[in-house]
Design a protein around this motif. Structure first.
Motif, PDB file in Angstrom:
ATOM      1  N   VAL A 172       0.915  -1.258  -0.287  1.00  0.00           N
ATOM      2  CA  VAL A 172      -0.144   0.079  -0.021  1.00  0.00           C
ATOM      3  C   VAL A 172       0.948   1.360  -0.009  1.00  0.00           C
ATOM      4  O   VAL A 172       0.146   2.434   0.145  1.00  0.00           O
ATOM      5  CB  VAL A 172      -1.109  -0.008   1.196  1.00  0.00           C
ATOM      6  N   LYS A 173       2.313   1.208  -0.244  1.00  0.00           N
ATOM      7  CA  LYS A 173       3.015   2.244   0.051  1.00  0.00           C
ATOM      8  C   LYS A 173       2.959   2.889  -1.687  1.00  0.00           C
ATOM      9  O   LYS A 173       2.792   2.070  -2.735  1.00  0.00           O
ATOM     10  CB  LYS A 173       4.270   1.822  -0.149  1.00  0.00           C
ATOM     11  N   THR A 174       3.062   4.037  -1.967  1.00  0.00           N
ATOM     12  CA  THR A 174       3.269   4.900  -3.006  1.00  0.00           C
ATOM     13  C   THR A 174       4.177   5.714  -3.088  1.00  0.00           C
ATOM     14  O   THR A 174       4.559   6.132  -2.089  1.00  0.00           O
ATOM     15  CB  THR A 174       1.678   5.341  -3.400  1.00  0.00           C
ATOM     16  N   GLU A 177       4.981  -4.721 -17.099  1.00  0.00           N
ATOM     17  CA  GLU A 177       5.108  -5.958 -17.217  1.00  0.00           C
ATOM     18  C   GLU A 177       5.436  -6.686 -16.183  1.00  0.00           C
ATOM     19  O   GLU A 177       6.508  -6.622 -15.470  1.00  0.00           O
ATOM     20  CB  GLU A 177       5.943  -6.241 -18.450  1.00  0.00           C
ATOM     21  N   GLY A 178       4.691  -7.808 -15.901  1.00  0.00           N
ATOM     22  CA  GLY A 178       5.146  -8.925 -14.894  1.00  0.00           C
ATOM     23  C   GLY A 178       4.933  -8.189 -13.639  1.00  0.00           C
ATOM     24  O   GLY A 178       5.283  -8.929 -12.394  1.00  0.00           O
ATOM     25  N   HIS A 179       4.096  -7.386 -13.196  1.00  0.00           N
ATOM     26  CA  HIS A 179       3.850  -6.955 -11.787  1.00  0.00           C
ATOM     27  C   HIS A 179       3.106  -7.779 -11.136  1.00  0.00           C
ATOM     28  O   HIS A 179       2.332  -8.473 -11.369  1.00  0.00           O
ATOM     29  CB  HIS A 179       3.108  -5.561 -12.123  1.00  0.00           C
ATOM     30  N   LYS A 180       3.557  -7.719  -9.799  1.00  0.00           N
ATOM     31  CA  LYS A 180       2.866  -8.858  -8.725  1.00  0.00           C
ATOM     32  C   LYS A 180       1.687  -8.899  -8.518  1.00  0.00           C
ATOM     33  O   LYS A 180       0.956  -9.540  -7.852  1.00  0.00           O
ATOM     34  CB  LYS A 180       3.970  -8.867  -7.333  1.00  0.00           C
ATOM     35  N   GLU A 181       1.159  -7.427  -8.540  1.00  0.00           N
ATOM     36  CA  GLU A 181      -0.331  -7.279  -8.322  1.00  0.00           C
ATOM     37  C   GLU A 181      -1.284  -7.702  -9.672  1.00  0.00           C
ATOM     38  O   GLU A 181      -2.573  -7.468  -9.180  1.00  0.00           O
ATOM     39  CB  GLU A 181      -0.550  -5.569  -8.157  1.00  0.00           C
ATOM     40  N   PRO A 206      -4.711   0.821  -6.282  1.00  0.00           N
ATOM     41  CA  PRO A 206      -5.798   0.066  -5.851  1.00  0.00           C
ATOM     42  C   PRO A 206      -5.905  -0.507  -4.749  1.00  0.00           C
ATOM     43  O   PRO A 206      -7.157  -0.704  -4.122  1.00  0.00           O
ATOM     44  CB  PRO A 206      -5.793  -0.653  -7.137  1.00  0.00           C
ATOM     45  N   ASN A 207      -4.909  -0.979  -4.146  1.00  0.00           N
ATOM     46  CA  ASN A 207      -4.726  -1.679  -2.840  1.00  0.00           C
ATOM     47  C   ASN A 207      -5.334  -0.697  -1.629  1.00  0.00           C
ATOM     48  O   ASN A 207      -5.248  -1.063  -0.595  1.00  0.00           O
ATOM     49  CB  ASN A 207      -3.234  -2.371  -2.516  1.00  0.00           C
ATOM     50  N   ARG A 208      -5.245   0.605  -1.966  1.00  0.00           N
ATOM     51  CA  ARG A 208      -5.550   1.570  -0.843  1.00  0.00           C
ATOM     52  C   ARG A 208      -7.230   1.812  -0.845  1.00  0.00           C
ATOM     53  O   ARG A 208      -7.632   2.602   0.287  1.00  0.00           O
ATOM     54  CB  ARG A 208      -4.635   2.781  -1.087  1.00  0.00           C
ATOM     55  N   PHE A 209      -7.964   1.001  -1.797  1.00  0.00           N
ATOM     56  CA  PHE A 209      -9.452   1.357  -1.614  1.00  0.00           C
ATOM     57  C   PHE A 209      -9.963   0.010  -1.896  1.00  0.00           C
ATOM     58  O   PHE A 209      -9.231  -1.040  -2.086  1.00  0.00           O
ATOM     59  CB  PHE A 209      -9.840   1.992  -3.083  1.00  0.00           C
ATOM     60  N   GLY A 210     -11.395  -0.139  -1.319  1.00  0.00           N
ATOM     61  CA  GLY A 210     -12.066  -1.348  -1.071  1.00  0.00           C
ATOM     62  C   GLY A 210     -12.146  -1.726   0.383  1.00  0.00           C
ATOM     63  O   GLY A 210     -12.621  -2.710   0.741  1.00  0.00           O
ATOM     64  N   TRP A 211     -11.773  -0.639   1.251  1.00  0.00           N
ATOM     65  CA  TRP A 211     -11.955  -0.592   2.742  1.00  0.00           C
ATOM     66  C   TRP A 211     -13.336  -0.173   3.217  1.00  0.00           C
ATOM     67  O   TRP A 211     -14.209   0.397   2.560  1.00  0.00           O
ATOM     68  CB  TRP A 211     -10.732  -0.157   3.199  1.00  0.00           C
ATOM     69  N   ILE A 212     -13.459  -0.384   4.809  1.00  0.00           N
ATOM     70  CA  ILE A 212     -14.490   0.222   5.406  1.00  0.00           C
ATOM     71  C   ILE A 212     -13.704   1.392   5.912  1.00  0.00           C
ATOM     72  O   ILE A 212     -12.713   1.397   6.799  1.00  0.00           O
ATOM     73  CB  ILE A 212     -14.885  -0.777   6.510  1.00  0.00           C
ATOM     74  N   VAL A 213     -14.350   2.531   5.842  1.00  0.00           N
ATOM     75  CA  VAL A 213     -13.727   3.988   6.607  1.00  0.00           C
ATOM     76  C   VAL A 213     -14.713   4.076   7.650  1.00  0.00           C
ATOM     77  O   VAL A 213     -16.065   4.187   7.783  1.00  0.00           O
ATOM     78  CB  VAL A 213     -13.930   5.044   5.326  1.00  0.00           C
ATOM     79  N   GLU A 214     -14.194   4.635   8.928  1.00  0.00           N
ATOM     80  CA  GLU A 214     -14.778   5.093   9.919  1.00  0.00           C
ATOM     81  C   GLU A 214     -14.399   6.577  10.296  1.00  0.00           C
ATOM     82  O   GLU A 214     -13.477   6.944  10.302  1.00  0.00           O
ATOM     83  CB  GLU A 214     -14.420   4.253  11.180  1.00  0.00           C
ATOM     84  N   VAL A 215     -15.548   7.139  10.591  1.00  0.00           N
ATOM     85  CA  VAL A 215     -15.627   8.721  10.721  1.00  0.00           C
ATOM     86  C   VAL A 215     -16.171   9.095  12.105  1.00  0.00           C
ATOM     87  O   VAL A 215     -17.146   8.790  12.388  1.00  0.00           O
ATOM     88  CB  VAL A 215     -16.511   9.444   9.524  1.00  0.00           C
ATOM     89  N   ALA A 262      -1.971  -9.165   6.486  1.00  0.00           N
ATOM     90  CA  ALA A 262      -2.084  -8.066   5.596  1.00  0.00           C
ATOM     91  C   ALA A 262      -2.309  -8.469   4.208  1.00  0.00           C
ATOM     92  O   ALA A 262      -2.866  -8.210   3.551  1.00  0.00           O
ATOM     93  CB  ALA A 262      -0.950  -6.947   5.801  1.00  0.00           C
ATOM     94  N   ASP A 263      -1.506  -9.684   3.780  1.00  0.00           N
ATOM     95  CA  ASP A 263      -1.744 -10.105   2.490  1.00  0.00           C
ATOM     96  C   ASP A 263      -2.886 -10.679   2.326  1.00  0.00           C
ATOM     97  O   ASP A 263      -3.680 -10.799   1.319  1.00  0.00           O
ATOM     98  CB  ASP A 263      -0.746 -11.170   2.198  1.00  0.00           C
ATOM     99  N   VAL A 264      -3.424 -11.378   3.396  1.00  0.00           N
ATOM    100  CA  VAL A 264      -4.876 -12.161   3.402  1.00  0.00           C
ATOM    101  C   VAL A 264      -5.889 -10.899   3.304  1.00  0.00           C
ATOM    102  O   VAL A 264      -6.875 -11.479   2.541  1.00  0.00           O
ATOM    103  CB  VAL A 264      -5.084 -12.916   4.639  1.00  0.00           C
ATOM    104  N   LEU A 265      -5.621  -9.943   4.005  1.00  0.00           N
ATOM    105  CA  LEU A 265      -6.806  -8.873   3.785  1.00  0.00           C
ATOM    106  C   LEU A 265      -6.748  -8.244   2.385  1.00  0.00           C
ATOM    107  O   LEU A 265      -7.754  -7.568   1.955  1.00  0.00           O
ATOM    108  CB  LEU A 265      -6.841  -7.717   4.990  1.00  0.00           C
ATOM    109  N   ILE A 266      -5.750  -8.048   2.037  1.00  0.00           N
ATOM    110  CA  ILE A 266      -5.543  -7.127   0.743  1.00  0.00           C
ATOM    111  C   ILE A 266      -6.260  -8.103  -0.399  1.00  0.00           C
ATOM    112  O   ILE A 266      -6.734  -7.485  -1.263  1.00  0.00           O
ATOM    113  CB  ILE A 266      -4.110  -6.758   0.465  1.00  0.00           C
ATOM    114  N   GLU A 267      -5.964  -9.472  -0.255  1.00  0.00           N
ATOM    115  CA  GLU A 267      -6.471 -10.144  -1.316  1.00  0.00           C
ATOM    116  C   GLU A 267      -7.644 -10.956  -0.329  1.00  0.00           C
ATOM    117  O   GLU A 267      -7.770 -12.138  -0.576  1.00  0.00           O
ATOM    118  CB  GLU A 267      -5.301 -11.065  -1.779  1.00  0.00           C
TER     119      GLU A 267
END
Length: 666
Positions: free
Chosen positions: A239-241, A284-288, A320-329, A434-439
């Protein structure tokens, strides 16, 4: 229409209704297969299960006498039903008022400008009510049912309905066609500001709800609001950019569909169809690559990547790994940073409704809104403390995420999604939780979860102890999946499943399931709908989406996708009996104007107000015979809710109250 206009006109279906490419390629059993196997066993044909199974094979007419006898006990709802149909207005049951409370562009702050559709800016939009309101909830101030905070998600945008001058009529080979111009950066900025959510103070005065424009807790959250990644995924390399080398700060939230309010009074936003916002290609060949394929990334339905690097995979491959989550406010502090709670998994979240279990842990039910994807729940490790709000504020960072496996004997098993357990190991490409939750989807695939028909809202009912799962449809079911108990290939109408957790404990690892309703027109035998025969021609519905349980424990269902050409009706809000002799009886309470989707709904604690959200009104043109052509800013199928020639159609939240006061439908 041109390809560009098709793209704009069907953005709703691309980003919400069709939800994605249907990327589950596993051999996991589908819900249709399980239903078929279950109801082929005579030992389980009893009670309401028998009604569901038999209705699918012999149709409603043959069940007339039996269903009539069951319905004689009476409905839990008292109101005069609205007649189903289609026009450019909204309709509510007789004796009720449906007042427009908040419209796209309405000012939310004392210094916010008035809405000017011909001169939109991102700065103005960031202080105004956003577009395509979806989830709605109410957080009381000092326990009041007449003074509180309204929290609203803004799911996505329809530029052809929002912006003047971007749709052009052209002549192609002697025929008129429509073209959509590319959006400018300024228009993209408006779109980004129109996403996210709204927190706004409201007060009931003289029986009518009013917006408090100078409310000290009023807030807009947008696609540009800074957020914190928290929980197991925070700081992970995936999730680093370039913009965030720490992997702990994300700019914005996207496609916020349904949501929830926690027992400690925070606002939860679910990120759903995030795949549509990304374009470009991975190196090309990116792990994601395999990870993104499972989520349908990139789809490129939005043009944001043309203006901002973070939406271009070639420039920010981890974004894209930084989206698809639950956000709490934290609504009590408008300056607080929202948190993306990664412990609840990454998928196309439809809602996060919660309930406190008998031992004090908090259980969140979650749907993954795509055909052949899964139903989840999350159980906190810690316990809710009703006397100490601060002690609850990080409960969502620690707990267990589960995925459902439905068996043909009527059992449902909740499978823990935990690194190191079962197949969730390094041998299958997971090196940490972390890997389990990302995928999350791939983890659920490997666990053998049941492939469902678009799980949307999942609502626990604290009154009767049941859980209701809205399954909107699955038009990708093939002909060879047709069987006696589930005879609908290309299931266009969906169904509702009812779960009873073991011993009434919402945190239990097992439970029982049955079908509450198979949806669709019960007068068409081939549809196999299972509404009670006391359900009228206006009372049946298809495509259940959002739902609510009022304080009396009664179920209300909102729909998405009642195509006017095929059903002769718009979407709406239906009251559905779940108990006694009237079980499976449904009645239409409110219907939306042409092209709109029914979102919300939400009842105040005293059941004297129902808030509903009318999303993308006017997006239906060709399917309504009275209009019969594509609808866009200059040529709209409705100008709801203002009905003024200088105002476009505007998504809006509507407050429904009983004339003279009192509880709704009692």
């Amino acid at each position: 229409m041109s390809d560009e206009m098709q793209h704009a006109h069907f953005r709703t279906s691309l980003l919400e209704e069709s939800d994605g490419p249907g990327s589950n390629a596993t051999d996991n059993r589908t819900m249709g297969e399980i239903i078929a196997a279950r109801f082929s066993r005579r030992g389980f044909l009893q009670g309401s299960l028998a009604v569901s199974a038999i209705a699918a094979t012999v149709g409603p007419v043959a069940l007339l006498s039996a269903e009539k006898a069951r319905a004689d006990n009476g409905s839990a709802f008292v109101f005069d039903e609205v007649e189903a149909g289609i026009d450019d207005k909204h309709h509510v049951a007789a004796g009720y008022d449906a007042d427009v409370l908040l419209r796209w562009g309405d000012p939310l702050f004392s210094d916010a400008p008035e809405f000017d559709p011909t001169s939109q800016t991102a700065e103005a939009q960031s202080k105004q009510f956003g577009y395509n309101n979806d989830y709605v909830d109410y957080i009381p101030i000092e326990g009041s049912a007449e003074h509180g905070l309204l929290v609203v998600n803004h799911e996505y945008t329809n530029p052809h309905l929002m912006f003047p001058g971007i749709v052009k009529v052209v002549d192609k080979d002697g025929k008129k066609d429509l073209e959509l111009a590319p959006l400018s950066r300024e228009q993209v900025d408006v779109e980004m500001a129109a996403h996210g959510g709204t927190v706004v103070e409201i007060r009931k005065e003289g029986g009518k709800w009013q917006v408090v424009r100078d409310g000290k807790l009023n807030r807009r959250i947008t696609a540009n609001t800074e957020m914190q990644l928290s929980g197991p995924v925070a700081g992970h390399d995936r999730v680093k950019t370039n913009a965030d080398p720490s992997g702990t700060r994300v700019i914005g939230t996207l496609n916020n569909c349904a949501g929830g309010v926690t027992p400690w009074g925070t606002y939860v936003m679910a990120e759903e169809n995030f795949h549509g916002y990304f374009n470009g290609s991975l190196p090309e060949g990116h792990k994601e690559a395999a990870n993104y394929k499972r989520y349908g990334v990139p789809e490129g339905a939005y043009e944001w990547g043309a203006h901002y690097d973070r939406f271009d995979l070639s420039k920010e491959p981890n974004e894209p790994n930084r989206f698809g989550w639950i956000v709490e406010v934290d609504v009590d502090d408008p300056a607080s940073m929202p948190k993306k709670r990664t412990a609840l998994g990454r998928f196309k979240h439809e809602g996060a409704e919660s309930i406190v279990s008998r031992d004090g842990r908090v259980v969140f039910y979650l749907g993954d809104d795509e055909r052949f994807d899964y139903v989840y729940k999350f159980v906190t490790a810690g316990r809710f403390d009703p006397d100490n709000r601060a002690a609850n504020m990080d409960l969502l960072d620690d707990g267990t995420l589960y995925v459902a496996r439905f068996s043909e004997d009527g059992a449902v098993e909740w499978l823990p999604i935990v690194f190191g357990q079962g197949p969730l190991t390094a041998e299958n490409g997971f090196d940490s939780q972390a890997d389990v939750l990302i995928e999350t989807r791939r983890a659920a695939d490997l666990l053998g979860a049941t492939k469902m028909d678009r799980p949307e809202d999942v609502q626990p009912n604290g009154v009767n102890g049941k859980v209701y799962v809205m399954l909107t449809n699955n038009t990708k079911r093939k002909d060879d999946q047709v069987d006696a108990a589930n005879p609908r290939a290309r299931n266009a109408f969906g169904h509702i499943i009812e779960i009873a957790e073991d011993e009434g404990d919402f945190a239990a690892a097992r439970g029982k399931w049955e079908i509450l309703l198979k949806c669709g027109d019960p007068s068409v035998a081939d549809v196999g709908a299972s509404f009670s025969t006391d359900t009228t021609a206006s009372g049946w519905f298809g495509m259940p989406d959002n739902c609510a349980v009022d304080s009396a424990g009664r179920l209300w269902v909102a729909t998405d996708g009642n195509n006017a050409k095929e059903t002769g009706r718009t979407d709406g809000l239906w009251a559905v009996d779940t108990e006694g002799g009237a079980r499976a009886t449904s009645r239409l309470f409110f219907r939306v104007p042409v092209g709109a989707e029914m979102c919300g709904p939400l009842f105040t604690p005293d059941d004297e107000t129902a808030f509903v959200a009318v999303q993308h009104p006017g997006d239906g043109g060709p399917d309504w015979e009275a209009f019969g052509r594509p609808s866009y800013y200059e040529d709209l199928s409705t100008r709801w809710p203002d009905f003024k020639p200088d105002m476009p159609v505007r998504p809006a939240v509507v407050a429904i109250t009983r004339q003279g006061g009192g509880k709704i439908a009692i």
